[in-house]
Design an enzyme around this catalytic site. Structure first.
Site, PDB file in Angstrom:
ATOM      1  N   LYS A  37       1.011 -11.860   8.185  1.00 22.53           N
ATOM      2  CA  LYS A  37       1.085 -10.744   9.140  1.00 22.53           C
ATOM      3  C   LYS A  37       1.846 -11.180  10.394  1.00 22.53           C
ATOM      4  O   LYS A  37       2.013 -12.381  10.640  1.00 22.53           O
ATOM      5  CB  LYS A  37      -0.329 -10.289   9.515  1.00 22.53           C
ATOM      6  N   ARG A 134     -15.342  -5.067  13.849  1.00 23.68           N
ATOM      7  CA  ARG A 134     -13.945  -4.661  14.048  1.00 23.68           C
ATOM      8  C   ARG A 134     -13.658  -3.546  13.040  1.00 23.68           C
ATOM      9  O   ARG A 134     -13.884  -2.388  13.364  1.00 23.68           O
ATOM     10  CB  ARG A 134     -13.037  -5.878  13.860  1.00 23.68           C
ATOM     11  N   TYR A 262      14.151 -16.442  40.916  1.00 24.89           N
ATOM     12  CA  TYR A 262      13.661 -15.240  41.592  1.00 24.89           C
ATOM     13  C   TYR A 262      12.562 -15.565  42.597  1.00 24.89           C
ATOM     14  O   TYR A 262      11.728 -16.432  42.369  1.00 24.89           O
ATOM     15  CB  TYR A 262      13.098 -14.259  40.558  1.00 24.89           C
ATOM     16  N   MET A 311      13.430 -13.307  32.657  1.00 26.66           N
ATOM     17  CA  MET A 311      13.344 -12.603  31.374  1.00 26.66           C
ATOM     18  C   MET A 311      14.088 -13.357  30.271  1.00 26.66           C
ATOM     19  O   MET A 311      13.595 -13.492  29.154  1.00 26.66           O
ATOM     20  CB  MET A 311      13.919 -11.185  31.499  1.00 26.66           C
TER      21      MET A 311
HETATM   22  C1  LIG Z   1      -5.607 -12.857  10.349  1.00 24.88           C
HETATM   23  C2  LIG Z   1      -6.665 -12.819   9.312  1.00 24.88           C
HETATM   24  C3  LIG Z   1      -6.936 -13.943   8.517  1.00 24.88           C
HETATM   25  C4  LIG Z   1      -6.319 -15.304   8.747  1.00 24.88           C
HETATM   26  O1  LIG Z   1      -7.026 -15.974   9.743  1.00 24.88           O
HETATM   27  P1  LIG Z   1      -6.644 -17.455  10.223  1.00 24.88           P
HETATM   28  O2  LIG Z   1      -7.676 -17.811  11.219  1.00 24.88           O
HETATM   29  O3  LIG Z   1      -5.288 -17.359  10.829  1.00 24.88           O
HETATM   30  O4  LIG Z   1      -6.649 -18.317   9.009  1.00 24.88           O
HETATM   31  C5  LIG Z   1      -7.846 -13.786   7.472  1.00 24.88           C
HETATM   32  N1  LIG Z   1      -8.481 -12.611   7.269  1.00 24.88           N
HETATM   33  C6  LIG Z   1      -8.262 -11.527   8.036  1.00 24.88           C
HETATM   34  C7  LIG Z   1      -9.014 -10.276   7.758  1.00 24.88           C
HETATM   35  C8  LIG Z   1      -7.360 -11.592   9.093  1.00 24.88           C
HETATM   36  O5  LIG Z   1      -7.165 -10.515   9.873  1.00 24.88           O
END
Ligand SMILES: *Cc1c(COP(=O)(O)O)cnc(C)c1O
Length: 366
Positions: A37, A134, A262, A311
């Site tokens: 992700k 969550r 700056y 920036m």
């Molecule tokens: C991001 C995520 C992971 C991975 O977690 P890490 O701590 O980076 O290994 C696993 N499961 C879910 C649901 C996540 O959102």
């Protein structure tokens, strides 16, 4: 085409080393899902996924467009979309992505769509909330999920999963153990009432390290793949994956009383040599690292950021460093440097990595 000189190098061999390191901690038949992700934790998702595809069982992304990008680049392994969102469910099906369905709103929306399209056994994943609060169903939802699923052959539960809230914190062992037990109890109910066994998974990186007894059928490896373990000892066993490199665009010689950047945040009290580097807060260098809160490396010597982070640029003190314009500058090339960046900008490795903006060129080396 991206002709920026600043580049984020990704070490393919280090990725494979880290993957193997975690595989060695697991039972032989435990599957591995790799989490790519957020552009592969800020590195690169598609190239990495294709590079690791034969060594892993599953991929996961957060959002639907991230999954589509993987499919468009030719990834064929199953892709779990952790947070697909209702307006994207058509796209999920179109691109053969596998949705996490985490409440009745999205479960029923997907079931309706699966019905209307006459899908057969489309793989879905059901997530339970066991304490993170969550996303996820509650354990009390199990009977209604089961009856909704039993009524259709348009979908099939590919996996049941949950997510630990504090797998990295040994002081939360009791809370985590409760999460594990609650999840195991939920799984048991599905085993009893379904005539097939969905895969089961719970552990993220620090879960693999601290709770290997809860590995079930698969684990979800994220940050560890990218070189960061649960603690210093684990991180030392991992290889550094990402390195941010740039160059010196210009060198200035300044006099006592001259200011830099700056708001004139830095003023020289002696003759100085300063370098300007083409990387700034728009590239992911936090403004909190300005004013000597971080040192980059020039010809193997530390050079402090002086003045405010701009920036698109930073200025560094190279007064005592033998260097010239166009010389290489290492923003970070080790876990220690990145951890220091994280600490000094009051955050964690995850955020430093994912903050590296998309305008920085990515280069997978393997
Ligand atoms: C991001 C995520 C992971 C991975 O977690 P890490 O701590 O980076 O290994 C696993 N499961 C879910 C649901 C996540 O959102």
């Amino acid at each position: 085409m991206n002709n920026h000189i600043t580049v984020l190098e990704i070490d393919g061999n280090a990725l494979k080393h880290n993957l193997q390191y975690f595989k060695n901690k697991l039972e032989n038949d435990t599957k591995v899902l790799v989490v790519v992700k957020a552009f592969g934790y800020g590195s690169e998702a598609s190239e990495i996924a294709k590079y690791l595809e034969n060594d892993v069982d599953y991929f996961a992304v957060a959002y639907t467009d991230e999954g589509i990008a993987l499919r468009n680049s030719g990834v064929t392994k199953p892709i779990l979309v952790l947070h697909p969102q209702i307006p994207n469910l058509e796209l999920i099906i179109k691109h053969q992505l596998e949705p996490n369905l985490y409440n009745f709103t999205i479960l029923n929306a997907f079931l309706e769509l699966a019905d209307s399209k006459l899908l057969l056994n489309y793989p879905i994943h059901i997530k339970f909330n066991t304490g993170l609060n969550r996303i996820g169903f509650w354990h009390t939802d199990v009977p209604l999920i089961l009856s909704n699923i039993a009524a259709t052959n348009h979908v099939k539960i590919e996996s049941l999963f949950s997510h630990l809230a504090a797998s990295d914190d040994v002081n939360e062992k009791e809370f985590t153990t409760n999460q594990i037990n609650d999840f195991a109890f939920i799984v048991k109910q599905f085993y009893t009432h379904l005539n097939y066994k969905p895969m089961v998974h719970l552990l993220n990186t620090s879960g693999i390290v601290n709770y290997p007894q809860a590995q079930f059928d698969m684990v979800r490896l994220g940050i560890g793949l990218y070189g960061f373990g649960n603690n210093k000892k684990e991180t030392n066993q991992l290889k550094n994956v990402v390195s941010l490199k740039s160059i010196i665009s210009q060198i200035h010689l300044i006099k006592p009383g001259d200011s830099v950047g700056y708001n004139r945040a830095f003023t020289a009290n002696k003759q100085m040599k300063i370098g300007t580097i083409p990387v700034g807060h728009a590239d992911g260098i936090s403004r909190k690292l300005g004013n000597k809160k971080y040192s980059v490396s020039v010809n193997n010597q530390p050079a402090k950021i002086i003045g405010n982070v701009c920036m698109d640029m930073i200025m560094i003190d190279v007064t005592n460093i033998d260097c010239k314009e166009t010389d290489e500058v290492i923003i970070f090339n080790s876990q220690e440097m990145l951890e220091e960046m994280a600490t000094n900008s009051e955050t964690i490795s995850y955020e430093v990595l994912t903050a590296i903006s998309q305008r920085v060129k990515r280069l997978l080396k393997c």
